[in-house]
Design an enzyme around this catalytic site. Sequence first.
Site, mmCIF file in Angstrom:
data_model
loop_
_atom_site.group_PDB
_atom_site.id
_atom_site.type_symbol
_atom_site.label_atom_id
_atom_site.label_comp_id
_atom_site.label_asym_id
_atom_site.label_seq_id
_atom_site.Cartn_x
_atom_site.Cartn_y
_atom_site.Cartn_z
ATOM 1 N N ILE A 1 18.351 13.733 21.065
ATOM 2 C CA ILE A 1 17.231 12.524 21.631
ATOM 3 C C ILE A 1 15.888 13.377 21.739
ATOM 4 C CG2 ILE A 1 16.469 11.124 23.550
ATOM 5 C CD1 ILE A 1 19.359 10.586 22.028
ATOM 6 N N CYS B 1 36.288 10.436 7.023
ATOM 7 C CA CYS B 1 37.486 11.196 6.587
ATOM 8 C C CYS B 1 37.288 12.689 7.208
ATOM 9 C CB CYS B 1 38.007 11.297 5.242
ATOM 10 S SG CYS B 1 37.285 12.357 4.128
ATOM 11 N N VAL C 1 22.104 41.217 19.035
ATOM 12 C CA VAL C 1 21.615 42.523 19.684
ATOM 13 C C VAL C 1 22.326 42.792 20.875
ATOM 14 C CG1 VAL C 1 19.472 42.897 20.950
ATOM 15 C CG2 VAL C 1 19.563 41.595 18.681
ATOM 16 N N HIS D 1 13.233 13.356 23.687
ATOM 17 C CA HIS D 1 13.054 12.835 24.967
ATOM 18 C C HIS D 1 11.455 12.460 25.325
ATOM 19 C CE1 HIS D 1 17.248 13.118 26.479
ATOM 20 N NE2 HIS D 1 17.001 14.522 26.271
ATOM 21 N N SER E 1 22.465 15.899 22.254
ATOM 22 C CA SER E 1 22.385 14.370 21.933
ATOM 23 C C SER E 1 21.446 13.969 21.029
ATOM 24 C CB SER E 1 22.064 13.854 23.307
ATOM 25 O OG SER E 1 22.784 14.245 24.449
ATOM 26 N N CYS F 1 31.350 14.385 -1.466
ATOM 27 C CA CYS F 1 31.713 13.870 -0.317
ATOM 28 C C CYS F 1 31.519 12.248 -0.702
ATOM 29 C CB CYS F 1 30.988 14.305 0.807
ATOM 30 S SG CYS F 1 31.012 13.357 2.507
ATOM 31 N N ILE G 1 16.696 27.490 28.270
ATOM 32 C CA ILE G 1 15.924 26.286 27.402
ATOM 33 C C ILE G 1 17.347 25.248 27.456
ATOM 34 C CG2 ILE G 1 15.046 25.312 25.470
ATOM 35 C CD1 ILE G 1 13.447 27.508 26.739
ATOM 36 N N GLU G 2 17.454 24.584 28.527
ATOM 37 C CA GLU G 2 18.486 23.590 28.630
ATOM 38 C C GLU G 2 17.474 22.151 28.111
ATOM 39 O OE1 GLU G 2 19.324 22.404 32.505
ATOM 40 O OE2 GLU G 2 18.373 23.962 33.332
ATOM 41 N N SER G 3 18.338 21.071 28.377
ATOM 42 C CA SER G 3 17.670 19.951 27.966
ATOM 43 C C SER G 3 16.308 19.864 28.838
ATOM 44 C CB SER G 3 18.430 18.637 28.189
ATOM 45 O OG SER G 3 17.915 17.559 27.756
HETATM 46 C C1 LIG Z 1 25.265 18.797 25.733
HETATM 47 C C2 LIG Z 1 23.745 19.032 25.430
HETATM 48 C C3 LIG Z 1 23.075 17.805 25.216
HETATM 49 C C4 LIG Z 1 21.489 18.125 25.037
HETATM 50 N N1 LIG Z 1 20.873 16.988 24.729
HETATM 51 C C5 LIG Z 1 19.761 17.182 24.309
HETATM 52 C C6 LIG Z 1 18.596 16.268 23.822
HETATM 53 O O1 LIG Z 1 19.383 15.157 23.452
HETATM 54 N N2 LIG Z 1 17.522 16.415 23.634
HETATM 55 C C7 LIG Z 1 16.808 17.630 24.045
HETATM 56 O O2 LIG Z 1 15.698 17.839 24.022
HETATM 57 N N3 LIG Z 1 17.493 18.747 24.478
HETATM 58 C C8 LIG Z 1 18.893 18.554 24.515
HETATM 59 N N4 LIG Z 1 19.740 19.561 24.861
HETATM 60 C C9 LIG Z 1 19.284 21.000 24.690
HETATM 61 C C10 LIG Z 1 18.956 21.667 23.501
HETATM 62 O O3 LIG Z 1 20.057 21.371 22.761
HETATM 63 C C11 LIG Z 1 18.778 23.051 23.739
HETATM 64 O O4 LIG Z 1 17.793 23.217 24.741
HETATM 65 C C12 LIG Z 1 18.306 23.777 22.565
HETATM 66 O O5 LIG Z 1 19.246 23.480 21.568
HETATM 67 C C13 LIG Z 1 18.278 25.213 22.852
HETATM 68 O O6 LIG Z 1 17.861 25.884 21.716
HETATM 69 P P1 LIG Z 1 17.907 27.501 21.889
HETATM 70 O O7 LIG Z 1 17.534 27.766 20.522
HETATM 71 O O8 LIG Z 1 17.180 27.922 22.831
HETATM 72 O O9 LIG Z 1 19.404 27.872 21.988
HETATM 73 P P2 LIG Z 1 20.551 28.018 20.957
HETATM 74 O O10 LIG Z 1 20.727 26.962 19.981
HETATM 75 O O11 LIG Z 1 21.700 28.060 21.930
HETATM 76 O O12 LIG Z 1 20.653 29.227 20.125
HETATM 77 C C14 LIG Z 1 20.311 30.537 20.566
HETATM 78 C C15 LIG Z 1 20.870 31.364 19.500
HETATM 79 O O13 LIG Z 1 20.807 32.733 19.959
HETATM 80 C C16 LIG Z 1 22.011 33.317 19.271
HETATM 81 N N5 LIG Z 1 22.417 34.735 20.315
HETATM 82 C C17 LIG Z 1 22.938 34.832 21.484
HETATM 83 N N6 LIG Z 1 22.849 35.761 22.045
HETATM 84 C C18 LIG Z 1 22.401 36.892 20.948
HETATM 85 C C19 LIG Z 1 22.256 38.018 20.500
HETATM 86 N N7 LIG Z 1 22.581 38.972 21.646
HETATM 87 N N8 LIG Z 1 21.998 38.437 19.519
HETATM 88 C C20 LIG Z 1 21.254 37.792 18.292
HETATM 89 N N9 LIG Z 1 21.591 36.482 18.636
HETATM 90 C C21 LIG Z 1 22.122 35.787 19.673
HETATM 91 C C22 LIG Z 1 23.012 32.527 19.474
HETATM 92 O O14 LIG Z 1 24.051 32.839 18.610
HETATM 93 C C23 LIG Z 1 22.306 31.074 18.838
HETATM 94 O O15 LIG Z 1 22.278 30.787 17.581
HETATM 95 C C24 LIG Z 1 21.053 19.284 24.977
HETATM 96 C C25 LIG Z 1 22.007 20.401 25.185
HETATM 97 C C26 LIG Z 1 23.347 20.485 25.319
HETATM 98 C C27 LIG Z 1 24.236 21.434 25.477
#
Ligand SMILES: Cc1cc2nc3c(=O)[nH]c(=O)nc-3n(C[C@H](O)[C@H](O)[C@H](O)COP(=O)(O)OP(=O)(O)OC[C@H]3O[C@@H](n4cnc5c(N)ncnc54)[C@H](O)[C@@H]3O)c2cc1C
Length: 473
Positions: free
Chosen positions: A47, A437, A172, A49, A45, A400, A336-338
Amino acid sequence: MTDVIVIGAGVTGCAVARELSRFDLSVAVLEKACDVAEGAAKSNSAIVHAGFDAKPGTDKARFNVFGNALFEPLCRELGVPFQRNTTLVVAFSPGDLPRLEELKARGEKNGVPGLRIAGRDEVRAREPNIGREVCAALVAPTGGICCPYELTFRLAENAAANGTEFIFNCGVRTVVRSGAAWRVEAEGGRVFETRTVVNAAGLYADVLNNQVSAAKLTITPRRGEYLMIDKAYAGAFCATVFQVPTPMGKGVLVSPTVDGTLIVGPTAENIADKADTRTTAAGLEKIRQAAFRTWNNLPLSGVIATFAGLRACGDRGDFVLGEPPDAPGFFNAAAIESPGLTAAPALGVWLAERIAKTLNAQRATFNAKCETCWKPFREMTNEQRVTAIKENPAYGRIVCRCETVSEAEIRASIRCRIGARTLDGVKRRTRAGMGRCQGGFCTPRIIAILCEELGLKPEQVTKFGGGSWMIGD
Ligand SMILES: Cc1cc2nc3c(=O)[nH]c(=O)nc-3n(C[C@H](O)[C@H](O)[C@H](O)COP(=O)(O)OP(=O)(O)OC[C@H]3O[C@@H](n4cnc5c(N)ncnc54)[C@H](O)[C@@H]3O)c2cc1C
């Protein structure tokens, strides 16, 4: 032997890598996709927060509030758009009012500044398009919006400028203890020896954690679907408007984006497949029904795109951070969810400091500014445009038209340290193809530029790597 291997180049991995690059450490980021921000970081989203939603005492609450406070200086250093546009949580019936009070009290416990409850008239005066049923709203002035993929890209670009190595198409497979170090085996038989590991693998962080620790973790993907509304409706809402949250999440929001479009969603549905980012008719209908309450005149004819992202929901109700007791030197940034986007800058600082302490590392020379990035043509004044075109005539060729992105910016996005290699890579760095577009006019031109810059044939250009070729046989 590397000092640190970061697995995953999402916003978490890139934030940790940038903070680690402040120390005299050798750091490599291994990413299974062909670019940064290919996971949740590209589809959320957006945001920043305020921090009233997370349960007090949790890491989610702590890192949300800490991360929120870091956004302003960080985005200034990196040149990433960020606005404190205020978050509203709207009550549509008197029965919702106790929930607003609860959220306010929770936020105050978490240390969120400036929370208050505004009555119907004030809410309607602030947001004239808000649904007729509105009764009151929780007002959180520290709530903000940013561009998550631009943030991720610029964190990576800046980490690379400060000496971090990024290796793409490098999924990995296994992490195993090897004496005092770790042996990391990636696809293609590539093997890395490292003193420490950061597990920032998003949806797959459970797999890696479970290879090294008896404290098992399960991550379930929770899909969130969205509608994106055209810039023609820019200004319809100034604040980010939530409805009262449910046990599955923060509910459906309507929010401006930093780019002038409006985002509407998400749904929240637990699914089995960690790669299933489809949108569904049922999901989009749920958004429509819920969002109509917030925006009675929601313009469905203004929808320019739909997309879905997958939240990495852990089974412990909180982020899973740091070293498991039985795996010293293996640092989790898992589940690491929201509010993971908001927390990312703070997680970066916290993890980098712990790792530096473990490795007895000293501060190194560090340039905090993301200097190699370009200024978007659409944000220039006319005088700046004239100067830019004089210096580089490619600024005068608009590729673009919807987003006013010039050829110069597209070439720069390919030539930078963490350069775009695909159509989506160019799109996320420049916004080419993100307008009304949706790339209908500019895609062939961008393919041609990618071919010229990278020495490819058109049939070798992909949308996002792998077999996502743009031109078939
Ligand atoms: C629908 C939705 C709405 C959200 N809204 C918000 C918001 O508004 N505000 C907020 O603060 N948070 C929000 N979040 C949460 C936020 O988007 C995530 O917590 C954040 O993006 C997590 O980042 P990350 O780097 O931990 O994970 P990711 O962005 O998923 O990155 C993980 C990376 O690891 C890589 N990977 C996986 N396995 C391997 C492997 N074995 N070897 C090498 N690479 C690998 C993947 O390809 C990926 O690039 C939202 C999430 C969702 C899905």
